[in-house]
Design a protein around this motif. Structure first.
Motif, PDB file in Angstrom:
ATOM      1  N   ARG A  14      16.810   3.980   4.558  1.00 38.69           N
ATOM      2  CA  ARG A  14      15.442   3.456   5.639  1.00 38.69           C
ATOM      3  C   ARG A  14      14.146   2.940   5.528  1.00 38.69           C
ATOM      4  O   ARG A  14      13.736   1.779   5.723  1.00 38.69           O
ATOM      5  N   THR A  15      13.464   2.729   4.373  1.00 39.85           N
ATOM      6  CA  THR A  15      12.301   2.754   4.412  1.00 39.85           C
ATOM      7  C   THR A  15      12.170   1.355   2.745  1.00 39.85           C
ATOM      8  O   THR A  15      11.465   0.430   3.202  1.00 39.85           O
ATOM      9  N   LEU A  16      13.871   1.258   2.476  1.00 38.47           N
ATOM     10  CA  LEU A  16      13.618  -0.140   1.820  1.00 38.47           C
ATOM     11  C   LEU A  16      14.706  -1.055   2.917  1.00 38.47           C
ATOM     12  O   LEU A  16      13.596  -1.967   2.400  1.00 38.47           O
ATOM     13  N   THR A  17      15.045  -1.018   3.519  1.00 39.26           N
ATOM     14  CA  THR A  17      15.637  -1.905   4.372  1.00 39.26           C
ATOM     15  C   THR A  17      14.551  -1.971   5.904  1.00 39.26           C
ATOM     16  O   THR A  17      14.386  -3.432   6.385  1.00 39.26           O
ATOM     17  N   THR A  18      13.787  -1.266   5.993  1.00 37.92           N
ATOM     18  CA  THR A  18      12.385  -0.869   7.677  1.00 37.92           C
ATOM     19  C   THR A  18      11.382  -1.595   6.829  1.00 37.92           C
ATOM     20  O   THR A  18      10.214  -1.694   8.080  1.00 37.92           O
ATOM     21  N   VAL A  23      10.592  -2.036   2.599  1.00 33.68           N
ATOM     22  CA  VAL A  23      10.302  -3.712   2.250  1.00 33.68           C
ATOM     23  C   VAL A  23      10.359  -4.226   2.644  1.00 33.68           C
ATOM     24  O   VAL A  23      10.186  -5.525   1.814  1.00 33.68           O
ATOM     25  N   VAL A  24      11.742  -4.052   2.368  1.00 35.11           N
ATOM     26  CA  VAL A  24      12.788  -6.178   2.836  1.00 35.11           C
ATOM     27  C   VAL A  24      11.516  -6.914   3.557  1.00 35.11           C
ATOM     28  O   VAL A  24      11.495  -7.687   3.472  1.00 35.11           O
ATOM     29  N   PRO A  25      10.828  -6.401   4.647  1.00 35.75           N
ATOM     30  CA  PRO A  25      10.340  -7.311   5.824  1.00 35.75           C
ATOM     31  C   PRO A  25       8.692  -7.820   4.761  1.00 35.75           C
ATOM     32  O   PRO A  25       9.060  -9.121   4.832  1.00 35.75           O
ATOM     33  N   LEU A  26       7.903  -6.983   4.019  1.00 32.48           N
ATOM     34  CA  LEU A  26       7.765  -6.637   3.157  1.00 32.48           C
ATOM     35  C   LEU A  26       7.679  -7.965   2.585  1.00 32.48           C
ATOM     36  O   LEU A  26       6.310  -8.839   1.786  1.00 32.48           O
ATOM     37  N   ALA A  27       8.395  -8.458   1.053  1.00 32.18           N
ATOM     38  CA  ALA A  27       8.810  -8.381   0.508  1.00 32.18           C
ATOM     39  C   ALA A  27       9.640  -9.627   0.753  1.00 32.18           C
ATOM     40  O   ALA A  27      10.086 -10.607  -0.420  1.00 32.18           O
ATOM     41  N   PRO A  55       0.711  -1.091   0.059  1.00 30.41           N
ATOM     42  CA  PRO A  55       0.174   0.003   0.209  1.00 30.41           C
ATOM     43  C   PRO A  55       0.983   1.200   0.095  1.00 30.41           C
ATOM     44  O   PRO A  55       1.965   1.475   0.539  1.00 30.41           O
ATOM     45  N   GLY A  56       0.230   2.247  -0.540  1.00 29.67           N
ATOM     46  CA  GLY A  56       1.289   3.224  -1.172  1.00 29.67           C
ATOM     47  C   GLY A  56       1.038   4.528   0.965  1.00 29.67           C
ATOM     48  O   GLY A  56       2.131   4.970   0.593  1.00 29.67           O
ATOM     49  N   GLU A  57       0.014   4.479   1.218  1.00 32.78           N
ATOM     50  CA  GLU A  57      -0.115   4.579   2.882  1.00 32.78           C
ATOM     51  C   GLU A  57       1.216   4.287   3.222  1.00 32.78           C
ATOM     52  O   GLU A  57       1.606   5.251   4.064  1.00 32.78           O
ATOM     53  N   LEU A  58       1.215   3.173   3.068  1.00 33.21           N
ATOM     54  CA  LEU A  58       2.826   2.731   4.201  1.00 33.21           C
ATOM     55  C   LEU A  58       4.742   3.816   3.566  1.00 33.21           C
ATOM     56  O   LEU A  58       4.838   4.305   4.407  1.00 33.21           O
ATOM     57  N   TYR A  59       4.494   4.005   2.226  1.00 29.58           N
ATOM     58  CA  TYR A  59       5.445   4.560   2.075  1.00 29.58           C
ATOM     59  C   TYR A  59       5.751   5.720   2.202  1.00 29.58           C
ATOM     60  O   TYR A  59       6.298   6.807   2.798  1.00 29.58           O
ATOM     61  N   GLU A  60       4.608   6.221   2.261  1.00 25.95           N
ATOM     62  CA  GLU A  60       3.852   7.947   2.529  1.00 25.95           C
ATOM     63  C   GLU A  60       3.968   8.080   4.376  1.00 25.95           C
ATOM     64  O   GLU A  60       4.337   8.859   4.514  1.00 25.95           O
ATOM     65  N   ALA A  61       3.932   7.161   5.127  1.00 28.24           N
ATOM     66  CA  ALA A  61       3.668   7.284   6.495  1.00 28.24           C
ATOM     67  C   ALA A  61       5.637   7.126   6.733  1.00 28.24           C
ATOM     68  O   ALA A  61       5.699   7.989   7.979  1.00 28.24           O
ATOM     69  N   MET A  62       5.987   6.595   5.833  1.00 29.50           N
ATOM     70  CA  MET A  62       7.797   6.206   5.926  1.00 29.50           C
ATOM     71  C   MET A  62       8.136   7.975   5.434  1.00 29.50           C
ATOM     72  O   MET A  62       9.000   8.142   6.565  1.00 29.50           O
TER      73      MET A  62
END
Length: 295
Positions: free
Chosen positions: A201-205, A207-211, A185-192
């Motif tokens: 930080r967005t990629l490591t905290t 994207v990586v856990p969700l992917a 969801p884009g809302e998660l990116y916006e929240a970060m």
């Protein structure tokens, strides 16, 4: 009167509604088909394993589908004494190096494409260019790859196997990760972003856990392809100490032509790592393969 009508209506409904037993009737044909498929899949594996414990004399004299009357580990000892450990370590180095580089580059590229393609047309064009890589067969470009490795001074080295393997694994890996990251969801990116997190930080905290299921899927898929790869080791290496397992099995087949149990012992040893990886990563692998099916 009302009681009689209620009984009649209830009887009609019971007659018109199929019983639970009828609805749950076992699928006999499906069970037989699944059993036959299991037999076809298990018998070759069973044959390879039991034959690897037979002596050369027992292989020619005993029933092929019966366990050996005098099991022995001499075939495994012969394989291990023929440089199998070196070939195994080379395969591990090439596979891990290829998978790590492929997943790292593909994850960064997929994140950039998903987050930046809307504002940067060059990223959309780059993604279209990556799609072209799926249409290039390895066999068609093996000579140019050989010439580039020669001119780079990397011939007959493990690096010569890792770099081309990464290049051919990237297109499909990027496409799989792009499709998976788009489902976040884009809302998660916006929240970060609101919390002040940068791209790293967005990629490591986030994207990586969700992917993780998708990352496991592409890692296992690419690892299996590299582990079983034969063309690159055959063309880009020459020294015996740079051989990987597929090329070593081909060598064993020529060296132990009449010793079939020894060849099958080498096959069993070369297959064990893939089996172990699948046993420990099967849940993540299946989750990655089925991700998005119910959407």
């Amino acid at each position: 009167m009302m009681t009689t009508q209620a009984i009649i209506v209830g009887a009609e409904r019971a007659a018109s509604t199929p019983s639970r037993t009828a609805r749950q009737r076992p699928n006999v044909l499906g069970g037989l088909a699944a059993t036959l498929w299991l037999i076809f899949a298990i018998v070759p594996v069973y044959y390879v394993v039991i034959t690897s414990f037979k002596t050369q004399k027992g292989f020619f004299s005993e029933n092929a589908l019966l366990p050996p009357s005098h099991p022995t580990l001499d075939n495994y000892g012969l394989v291990l004494a023929s440089g199998f450990t070196t070939y195994f370590l080379n395969s591990v180095i090439v596979t891990i190096g290829t998978v790590v580089l492929t997943v790292a580059f593909a994850l960064g590229a997929a994140y950039a494409i998903v987050r930046g393609s809307r504002s940067n047309p060059w990223l959309r064009r780059a993604f279209s260019f990556i799609l072209v890589g799926l249409a290039i067969p390895l066999q068609a470009v093996i000579i140019p790859v050989y010439l580039m490795i020669i001119r780079a001074g990397l011939y007959d080295s493990l690096v010569a196997l890792i770099l081309p393997s990464v290049a051919f694994a990237l297109p499909l890996t990027i496409i799989i990760l792009v499709n998976f990251l788009r489902d976040i969801p884009g809302e998660l990116y916006e929240a970060m972003r609101v919390d002040g997190a940068g791209d790293w930080r967005t990629l490591t905290t986030l994207v990586v856990p969700l992917a993780r299921p998708a990352l496991t899927t592409v890692a296992v898929y690419n690892g299996l392809n590299v582990w079983n790869g034969f063309i690159f080791p055959l063309v880009l290496t020459q020294s015996p100490d740079k051989r990987v397992l597929p090329l070593a099995l081909w060598t064993f087949q020529g060296e132990f032509t009449t010793n079939v149990p020894a060849v099958l012992a080498a096959v069993v040893l070369s297959t064990l790592p893939i089996v172990v990886v699948y046993i420990f990563g099967r849940r993540q692998l299946l989750a990655g393969l089925t991700a998005g099916v119910g959407k």
